[in-house]
Scaffold this active site. Structure first.
Site, mmCIF file in Angstrom:
data_model
loop_
_atom_site.group_PDB
_atom_site.id
_atom_site.type_symbol
_atom_site.label_atom_id
_atom_site.label_comp_id
_atom_site.label_asym_id
_atom_site.label_seq_id
_atom_site.Cartn_x
_atom_site.Cartn_y
_atom_site.Cartn_z
ATOM 1 N N THR A 205 -14.861 -1.848 6.189
ATOM 2 C CA THR A 205 -13.078 -1.917 5.836
ATOM 3 C C THR A 205 -12.940 -2.243 5.315
ATOM 4 O OG1 THR A 205 -12.741 -3.280 7.412
ATOM 5 C CG2 THR A 205 -12.536 -1.313 8.986
ATOM 6 N N GLU A 350 -13.238 3.078 10.692
ATOM 7 C CA GLU A 350 -13.009 2.788 12.496
ATOM 8 C C GLU A 350 -13.279 4.276 13.291
ATOM 9 O OE1 GLU A 350 -11.487 1.302 11.229
ATOM 10 O OE2 GLU A 350 -10.882 -1.237 11.694
ATOM 11 N N LYS A 458 11.272 -5.133 9.454
ATOM 12 C CA LYS A 458 12.155 -5.372 10.418
ATOM 13 C C LYS A 458 13.357 -6.330 9.569
ATOM 14 C CE LYS A 458 11.303 -6.100 15.598
ATOM 15 N NZ LYS A 458 9.842 -6.770 16.057
ATOM 16 N N TRP A 463 13.554 -1.734 13.391
ATOM 17 C CA TRP A 463 12.080 -1.728 12.454
ATOM 18 C C TRP A 463 12.807 -0.429 11.714
ATOM 19 C CZ3 TRP A 463 7.696 0.797 15.955
ATOM 20 C CH2 TRP A 463 7.381 -1.048 16.250
HETATM 21 P P1 ADP Z 1 -8.531 0.466 4.670
HETATM 22 O O1 ADP Z 1 -7.731 0.603 4.144
HETATM 23 O O2 ADP Z 1 -8.513 -0.803 6.208
HETATM 24 O O3 ADP Z 1 -10.206 0.429 4.098
HETATM 25 P P2 ADP Z 1 -8.981 2.809 6.015
HETATM 26 O O4 ADP Z 1 -9.552 3.446 4.705
HETATM 27 O O5 ADP Z 1 -10.071 3.180 7.016
HETATM 28 O O6 ADP Z 1 -8.860 1.586 5.710
HETATM 29 O O7 ADP Z 1 -7.532 3.510 6.099
HETATM 30 C C1 ADP Z 1 -7.190 3.402 7.669
HETATM 31 C C2 ADP Z 1 -5.793 3.441 7.666
HETATM 32 O O8 ADP Z 1 -5.380 3.725 6.851
HETATM 33 C C3 ADP Z 1 -4.474 3.680 8.942
HETATM 34 O O9 ADP Z 1 -5.008 2.798 9.895
HETATM 35 C C4 ADP Z 1 -3.755 5.002 8.739
HETATM 36 O O10 ADP Z 1 -2.777 3.127 8.178
HETATM 37 C C5 ADP Z 1 -3.307 4.723 6.874
HETATM 38 N N1 ADP Z 1 -3.865 6.612 6.535
HETATM 39 C C6 ADP Z 1 -4.705 7.385 6.707
HETATM 40 N N2 ADP Z 1 -4.686 7.870 6.481
HETATM 41 C C7 ADP Z 1 -3.249 8.231 6.562
HETATM 42 C C8 ADP Z 1 -1.923 8.919 7.140
HETATM 43 N N3 ADP Z 1 -3.135 10.385 6.651
HETATM 44 N N4 ADP Z 1 -0.728 8.797 6.890
HETATM 45 C C9 ADP Z 1 -0.308 7.333 6.911
HETATM 46 N N5 ADP Z 1 -1.320 6.752 7.183
HETATM 47 C C10 ADP Z 1 -2.773 6.826 7.003
#
Ligand code: ADP
Length: 560
Positions: A205, A350, A458, A463
């Site tokens: 990640t 994940e 917040k 929120w």
């Molecule tokens: P990171 O950016 O932490 O490396 P990922 O690429 O796995 O991790 O991103 C996952 C996160 O991206 C999700 O938990 C969510 O917050 C955000 N995300 C993914 N798809 C969407 C979506 N369609 N709308 C809003 N948020 C999204």
């Protein structure tokens, strides 16, 4: 309210009667074997990475499978054994696809690395994963020269090109040539069989908080995810499609497309390193792309190019947009101006990564267009295999009423049970994985993300949904991109601050933009200020880095 009930008969430990079906472990090699045998003539077209080679590379699934077998022999010859990690720093292209199958298919673990991360972070990840070999595209030779001295555990570095493109001199130790490795073997290799729970691929990640953590996928999880993601309610990929994954193969396995497209028999088109609007548009048209997938920032470039030049797509019909929220204005443009169906997808590293996809139910077809759009804008319905729930701060499940927002928890066979090398310890909560997202779920089961828990604003204990505010701002014709963050406020603790990149042309003002929010939101949601910027900081996975914005602007309201 959905409850988690189990009848005592649902999972008896010792079944009274066993089914009499063949027991075959699910394996990634079975996907490429199937593709080569049953859709052997389907094409894979790739833009070249080597800048001096003109034209596109073309071959078939059959050719790809043979070269993957030859590469698997080369890996064995180099001493790569089951479970060992093989790293890649590569664009979307045919050689990367061969590695996907050769590495995992031979029982080793494919570790795709995001080359957009900082070199120090890349070296850290390579060492943490204990990569034994590191394959890389020509573009990344300078990057590999920079990290090689810090990656003593890597036994050899392999440049993914031919002899003619090998550097005359390089500081990279044990530098090998990909085409020479492949050429040295005939492909007389049988894909091995092993436990379907064996590790197959590793993705880190991006580590917006703390060090990056690895999600270690298994053959079983990858194959199940591939089956499910091809379903009509999900990506709906079929043999009539031509698929261009814009989402990189170094970011959560290009959302599983290298697996789901091959098992569907579709034609595959890889864009290589050229992801700008014009290059993508030209490739879409030249190869007859029908379906694509990527994060919103990529579509901004493509849409802008097409609109500026008065162009239309002749074959492009469907796209998945995810990774961050798809702005409604982007969805409207794609659907109304270009006739492209937009599937909003949500997931995370994940989760392999797909969790939900948007779409309508049959009875929604009677609704007016605006009401349909509001449904399509949600992140969507769980994919069979994924279960989800929303909970309050005490962990109690919240109702599916479309209003109650809570922490989103998920479980399923392609969701991590913990991180690689036990980083972060025990991450599950009563068997559920906490996504770090805040969401609502409506009575029809449509989930909508209101925020990431770390991005939530917040204000005086209430929120404010930053995604909603961004979506409204991006609906203004003068706004190209917007990000909303919570910044320190002497009275309310935090208040929303809107950062905006303007579109070229008439320059929208602060007052006009704030006026645009009137009547669309509760009064206390109104951003306290608007800051116009040239660009927003974008991270390695194409998402706006709100943590950077918070660092820069946290005193914007409290010091003025
Ligand atoms: P990171 O950016 O932490 O490396 P990922 O690429 O796995 O991790 O991103 C996952 C996160 O991206 C999700 O938990 C969510 O917050 C955000 N995300 C993914 N798809 C969407 C979506 N369609 N709308 C809003 N948020 C999204």
């Amino acid at each position: 309210m959905q409850t988690d009930t189990h009848s005592p008969l649902a999972s008896p430990l010792v079944p009274p009667l066993m089914g009499q079906m063949m027991s075959q472990p699910l394996s990634i090699s079975s996907i490429i074997q199937f593709a080569a045998r049953h859709y052997g003539g389907s094409e894979i077209v790739s833009r070249r990475i080597e800048p001096d080679i003109a034209g596109l590379h073309r071959y078939t699934y059959r050719d790809c499978e043979l070269r993957a077998r030859r590469l698997a022999q080369a890996l064995r010859d180099r001493g790569v054994t089951m479970g060992e990690r093989v790293g890649t720093l590569a664009w979307n292209g045919y050689r990367h696809l061969e590695l996907y199958y050769a590495v995992s298919g031979s029982g080793a673990v494919l570790h795709t690395i995001n080359p957009r991360l900082h070199p120090e972070q890349i070296a850290w990840i390579v060492n943490h994963a204990e990569d034994r070999l590191l394959f890389f595209d020509l573009t990344f030779l300078p990057l590999v020269e920079a990290i090689a001295p810090h990656c003593a555990g890597v036994k050899a570095f392999v440049l993914m090109s031919d002899r003619a493109h090998m550097p005359a001199a390089s500081s990279v130790p044990n530098l090998l040539c990909y085409e020479e490795l492949v050429a040295a073997f005939e492909g007389d290799y049988a894909w091995p069989r092993f436990d379907e729970n064996a590790a197959a691929a590793l993705c880190y990640t991006s580590g917006t908080t703390g060090n990056p953590k690895g999600a270690l996928y298994s053959h079983r999880s990858t194959v199940l995810h591939a089956y499910a993601s091809a379903l009509p309610n999900v990506l709906n990929v079929g043999a009539m499609d031509t698929v261009l994954p814009v989402v990189p193969m170094f970011h959560v396995n290009a959302w599983g497309l290298p697996y789901s497209v091959l098992l569907s028999g579709a034609k595959m088109v890889f864009p290589g390193a050229r992801l700008d609007g014009k290059s993508l548009y030209d490739l879409f048209e030249a190869e007859g792309v029908t379906f694509s997938a990527g994060v919103p920032t990529v579509w901004l470039g493509l849409i802008h190019y097409a609109l500026q030049n008065g162009l239309r797509f002749s074959t492009f019909r469907r796209t998945v947009i995810g990774g961050s929220a798809c702005p409604p204005a982007m969805m409207d443009t794609l659907i109304d101006k270009f006739g492209v169906q937009v599937i909003h997808g949500w997931g995370m590293t994940e989760m392999s990564p797909l969790g939900t996809t948007g779409g309508l139910l049959a009875r929604h077809l009677k609704l007016p267009k605006e009401a349909q759009r509001r449904i399509l804008q949600k992140q969507g319905h769980a994919i069979f295999g994924v279960d989800m729930k929303i909970v309050d701060d005490e962990g109690a499940e919240l109702p599916w009423d479309g209003n109650s927002a809570g922490d989103l928890l998920v479980k399923g066979p392609w969701i991590v049970s913990g991180y690689f090398r036990q980083e972060g310890g025990d991450v599950l909560r009563d068997g559920w994985f906490p996504t770090g997202d805040v969401a609502t779920i409506d009575p029809d089961g449509f989930m909508q993300i209101t925020d990431r828990s770390k991005d939530v604003i917040k204000s005086g204990g209430e929120w404010i949904g930053s995604i909603d505010l961004e979506n409204i701002a991006m609906g203004h014709p003068g706004v190209l991109q917007a990000a909303c963050i919570g910044v320190r406020h002497p009275k309310w603790d935090e208040r929303p601050l809107l950062l905006v990149v303007r579109k070229p042309g008439p320059r929208v003002t602060r007052e006009e933009l704030l006026g645009f929010f009137e009547g669309k939101i509760a009064k206390f949601w109104m951003p306290d200020d608007v800051v116009f910027v040239e660009a927003l900081p974008i991270g390695g996975t194409g998402k706006v880095q709100k943590n950077k914005l918070r660092e820069l602007y946290q005193s914007h309201l409290s010091s003025s």
